[in-house]
Design a protein around this motif. Structure first.
Motif, PDB file in Angstrom:
ATOM      1  N   LEU A   3       0.840  -1.205   0.000  1.00  0.00           N
ATOM      2  CA  LEU A   3       0.000   0.000   0.000  1.00  0.00           C
ATOM      3  C   LEU A   3       0.875   1.254   0.000  1.00  0.00           C
ATOM      4  N   ALA A  61       2.397   1.888  -3.412  1.00  0.00           N
ATOM      5  CA  ALA A  61       1.445   2.541  -4.316  1.00  0.00           C
ATOM      6  C   ALA A  61       1.351   4.029  -3.984  1.00  0.00           C
ATOM      7  N   ARG A 112      -0.566   1.443  -9.949  1.00  0.00           N
ATOM      8  CA  ARG A 112      -1.595   0.412 -10.200  1.00  0.00           C
ATOM      9  C   ARG A 112      -1.049  -0.980  -9.914  1.00  0.00           C
ATOM     10  N   LEU A 169      -0.780  -1.465  -6.175  1.00  0.00           N
ATOM     11  CA  LEU A 169      -2.117  -1.630  -5.594  1.00  0.00           C
ATOM     12  C   LEU A 169      -2.653  -3.043  -5.852  1.00  0.00           C
TER      13      LEU A 169
END
Ligand SMILES: [Fe+2]
Ligand SMILES: [Fe+2]
Length: 207
Positions: free
Chosen positions: A43, A46, A71, A74
């Motif tokens: 996380l 990202a 992306r 994630l």
């Protein structure tokens, strides 16, 4: 694709020290802590990529690369969470580790040093993550083992992306870049080899 638990040579050479055996031994017995911290790291990865877009919106090359990277990270986050759900492990937000916090503190505030340091720190974290996935995979069972081998290859690519952006985006000569990289590598190596009070994906050997 043949999956191989070997650290790519470029990354083995890039990192000053390999992960200590004592960390690998600890990790094998702390799967829940490992996965929870790993999910948080994806996380954060990202979010780091998005952070570059917010801070440098005028740099279109950097932004399009960071958009794709955000992306991908994630997606990794979703994949780790799915594995955690299968193992009935709850997710929770964790604060920054000593490793990430200390490296972040090395980032100088004025440009273009800020961009350079941010990209080099990101390259170091990706390189270390790749090396850790390679160290961990042989200790794990499926499905985690195959998953970590796949991530090893992703992190190796991310390392190359950040390093190339540091060379292309900052207008800083090779020698100055190398000098800064040498300093940051030393800090990173100290964090990986000094005793850590908390077990994390990027922690040093357990205190
Ligand atoms: Fe990732
Ligand atoms: Fe990554």
């Amino acid at each position: 694709v043949a999956l191989n638990a070997k650290v790519p040579a470029t990354i083995a050479e890039f990192l000053v020290t390999p992960t200590p055996e004592s960390w690998i031994d600890a990790a094998a017995g702390r799967l829940a802590d490992l996965l929870l911290d790993h999910a948080n790291c994806e996380l954060k990865a990202a979010s780091t990529a998005l952070g570059f877009i917010y801070r440098y919106p005028e740099r279109s090359g950097l932004c399009s690369r960071m958009s794709r990277l955000a992306r991908e990270e994630l997606r990794h986050f979703e994949q780790v969470r799915r594995i955690m759900e299968q193992l009935s492990m709850p997710f929770a937000k964790r604060s920054a580790s000593r490793y990430a916090g200390s490296l972040r503190d090395c980032v100088r505030r004025e440009e273009p040093h800020r961009l350079l340091d941010s990209l080099l720190v990101a390259a170091l974290i990706e390189a270390r993550s790749c090396e850790r996935f390679a160290a961990l995979a042989p200790q794990l069972e499926e499905p985690l083992r195959g998953f970590y081998l796949g991530l090893l290859a992703s992190e190796a690519r991310h390392f190359e992306v950040y390093l190339a952006l540091a060379q292309q985006q900052c207008g800083i000569g090779d020698q100055a870049l190398e000098r800064r990289l040498t300093d940051l590598k030393r800090v990173e190596s100290d964090l990986i080899t000094s005793a850590d009070s908390e077990f994390r994906f990027h922690s040093g050997p357990p205190a």
